[in-house]
Design a protein around this motif. Structure first.
Motif, PDB file in Angstrom:
ATOM      1  N   THR A  44      37.042  15.472 -18.788  1.00  0.00           N
ATOM      2  CA  THR A  44      37.256  14.567 -19.926  1.00  0.00           C
ATOM      3  C   THR A  44      36.490  13.263 -19.715  1.00  0.00           C
ATOM      4  N   GLY A  81      46.893  22.686 -23.915  1.00  0.00           N
ATOM      5  CA  GLY A  81      46.433  21.684 -24.882  1.00  0.00           C
ATOM      6  C   GLY A  81      45.135  21.023 -24.464  1.00  0.00           C
ATOM      7  N   GLN A  82      45.044  20.640 -23.204  1.00  0.00           N
ATOM      8  CA  GLN A  82      43.831  19.981 -22.718  1.00  0.00           C
ATOM      9  C   GLN A  82      42.665  20.966 -22.662  1.00  0.00           C
ATOM     10  N   SER A  84      42.288  23.556 -24.637  1.00  0.00           N
ATOM     11  CA  SER A  84      41.904  23.757 -26.031  1.00  0.00           C
ATOM     12  C   SER A  84      41.054  22.592 -26.547  1.00  0.00           C
ATOM     13  N   ASP A  85      41.473  21.365 -26.225  1.00  0.00           N
ATOM     14  CA  ASP A  85      40.714  20.187 -26.647  1.00  0.00           C
ATOM     15  C   ASP A  85      39.310  20.191 -26.052  1.00  0.00           C
ATOM     16  N   LEU A  86      39.208  20.485 -24.760  1.00  0.00           N
ATOM     17  CA  LEU A  86      37.892  20.503 -24.113  1.00  0.00           C
ATOM     18  C   LEU A  86      37.022  21.633 -24.663  1.00  0.00           C
ATOM     19  N   SER A  88      37.115  22.778 -27.650  1.00  0.00           N
ATOM     20  CA  SER A  88      36.657  22.354 -28.983  1.00  0.00           C
ATOM     21  C   SER A  88      35.499  21.365 -28.884  1.00  0.00           C
ATOM     22  N   ARG A  89      35.330  20.762 -27.707  1.00  0.00           N
ATOM     23  CA  ARG A  89      34.228  19.829 -27.463  1.00  0.00           C
ATOM     24  C   ARG A  89      33.051  20.514 -26.778  1.00  0.00           C
ATOM     25  N   GLU A 113      40.774  30.486 -25.044  1.00  0.00           N
ATOM     26  CA  GLU A 113      39.503  29.765 -24.871  1.00  0.00           C
ATOM     27  C   GLU A 113      38.674  30.291 -23.708  1.00  0.00           C
TER      28      GLU A 113
END
Length: 138
Positions: A44, A81-82, A84-86, A88-89, A113
């Protein structure tokens, strides 16, 4: 015609230069869930500093554990959650099939993912040797 060719050449040069600015990094993860939060935070932070970096996380052995559905560390922190967020990036998460087979883990238990690769170690080597990725072992 000459001006058009010069414009095309300039545009292509700009595209190549922009592509060369992208840093490609492979994070090699073979430690359990207790280190996963720190590793995900490192990724991140890297993306905050360099949002165009191409990041691939390759896991094997106990390193796959944080990519199993409902995985938590000793503090009760979940990773889905983290991850998934990463993802998506643009971060890719790759899991060693050898580890899945050895540990008899059903691939359906992995987070959506993830991508399964034949061998985590071979994937790290391939990314470095053939695709020019920089190696990080957090």
């Amino acid at each position: 015609m000459k001006k058009a060719l010069i414009a095309i050449a300039f545009a292509l040069t700009s595209v190549v230069a922009a592509a060369q600015d992208i840093v490609k990094v492979v994070y090699h993860v073979n430690t359990g869930v207790e280190t996963a939060a720190a590793i995900l935070n490192n990724i991140t932070n890297e993306l905050k500093a360099s949002p165009t970096d191409k990041i691939v996380v390759v896991t094997h052995g106990p390193g796959i554990d944080f990519l199993i559905s409902d995985a938590k560390d000793s503090k009760g922190r979940e990773f889905s959650g983290q991850v998934s967020d990463l993802a998506s990036r643009g971060v890719d998460f790759r899991v060693c099939n050898n580890t899945l087979e050895t540990r008899k883990i059903d691939p359906a238990k992995l987070l959506m993912e993830t991508k399964i690769v034949p061998s985590g170690v071979a994937e790290v080597a391939r990314l470095q040797a053939r695709e020019g990725f920089v190696y990080l072992k957090p």
